[in-house]
Design a protein around this motif. Structure first.
Motif, PDB file in Angstrom:
ATOM      1  N   ARG A 188       0.815  -1.217   0.000  1.00 33.71           N
ATOM      2  CA  ARG A 188       0.000   0.000   0.000  1.00 33.71           C
ATOM      3  C   ARG A 188       0.848   1.267   0.000  1.00 33.71           C
ATOM      4  NH1 ARG A 188      -1.742  -3.269   4.107  1.00 33.71           N
ATOM      5  NH2 ARG A 188      -3.625  -4.387   3.651  1.00 33.71           N
ATOM      6  N   VAL A 235      -3.577   2.408  -1.470  1.00 34.40           N
ATOM      7  CA  VAL A 235      -3.745   1.752  -2.763  1.00 34.40           C
ATOM      8  C   VAL A 235      -2.665   0.689  -2.930  1.00 34.40           C
ATOM      9  CG1 VAL A 235      -3.732   2.087  -5.271  1.00 34.40           C
ATOM     10  CG2 VAL A 235      -4.774   3.821  -3.788  1.00 34.40           C
ATOM     11  N   ARG A 267      -0.837  -1.707  -5.703  1.00 27.66           N
ATOM     12  CA  ARG A 267      -0.639  -1.806  -7.157  1.00 27.66           C
ATOM     13  C   ARG A 267      -0.174  -3.221  -7.476  1.00 27.66           C
ATOM     14  NH1 ARG A 267      -2.036   3.070  -8.204  1.00 27.66           N
ATOM     15  NH2 ARG A 267      -1.173   4.826  -7.086  1.00 27.66           N
ATOM     16  N   ASP A 322      -3.088  -3.150 -12.154  1.00 21.89           N
ATOM     17  CA  ASP A 322      -4.277  -2.731 -11.407  1.00 21.89           C
ATOM     18  C   ASP A 322      -3.903  -1.828 -10.248  1.00 21.89           C
ATOM     19  OD1 ASP A 322      -5.823  -4.394 -12.987  1.00 21.89           O
ATOM     20  OD2 ASP A 322      -6.295  -5.823 -11.388  1.00 21.89           O
ATOM     21  N   SER A 323      -4.839  -0.966  -9.891  1.00 21.26           N
ATOM     22  CA  SER A 323      -4.806  -0.234  -8.629  1.00 21.26           C
ATOM     23  C   SER A 323      -5.990  -0.755  -7.825  1.00 21.26           C
ATOM     24  CB  SER A 323      -4.967   1.272  -8.859  1.00 21.26           C
ATOM     25  OG  SER A 323      -3.862   1.781  -9.558  1.00 21.26           O
TER      26      SER A 323
END
Length: 148
Positions: A93, A98, A100, A126-127
């Protein structure tokens, strides 16, 4: 002699990696079984599904409509579709929570009585954001091999 630079150890803890793997296993199984609404619910309300072979889809409802069209086409053709994700990297994170990820994905199709055929080979980023004890895709970028 070639010198090799040290790569910082930024690996996520095993628990986070396992959570993300489980998320993807469930997400792809939903899509493969035609549970389009449930699959679309694995994106944030304003989530984006962006591919280099089509325009970006923004929002769960738009993502669900596009996925349903594809599922309907596959069913009409009598094809069983499966996704396989591998070579998963999970970046811990950031300050906003977030996560990734990067991974390779294959899409395979099998006609009734036939042998599986790889129909797409891709690289994805992706996030992901935490939501109610699970994960949601905020942004997905899929690059299809052989198209760039």
């Amino acid at each position: 002699m070639t010198e090799v630079a040290a790569v910082p150890d930024q690996a996520p803890d095993g628990s986070l990696f396992q959570q993300i793997q489980q998320f993807y296993a469930r997400q792809m199984r939903l899509l493969d079984h035609g549970a389009v609404e449930e699959w679309a619910d694995t994106f944030t309300e304003d989530g984006v599904f962006d591919q280099n072979v089509a325009g970006p889809l923004t929002g769960r409802a738009t993502i669900a409509v596009a996925a349903q069209k594809r599922v309907d086409q596959i069913v009409a053709e009598g094809i069983t579709r499966r996704h396989w994700l591998g070579m998963l990297e999970v970046d811990p994170r950031d300050e906003q929570g977030v996560v990734r990820t990067r991974y390779y994905a294959f899409s395979m199709a099998t006609e009734r009585g036939g042998r599986p055929q790889i129909t797409a080979s891709t690289y994805a980023e992706d996030s992901l954001v935490r939501h109610e004890g699970g994960w949601l895709v905020r942004y997905r970028r899929v690059t299809h091999d052989g198209t760039t």
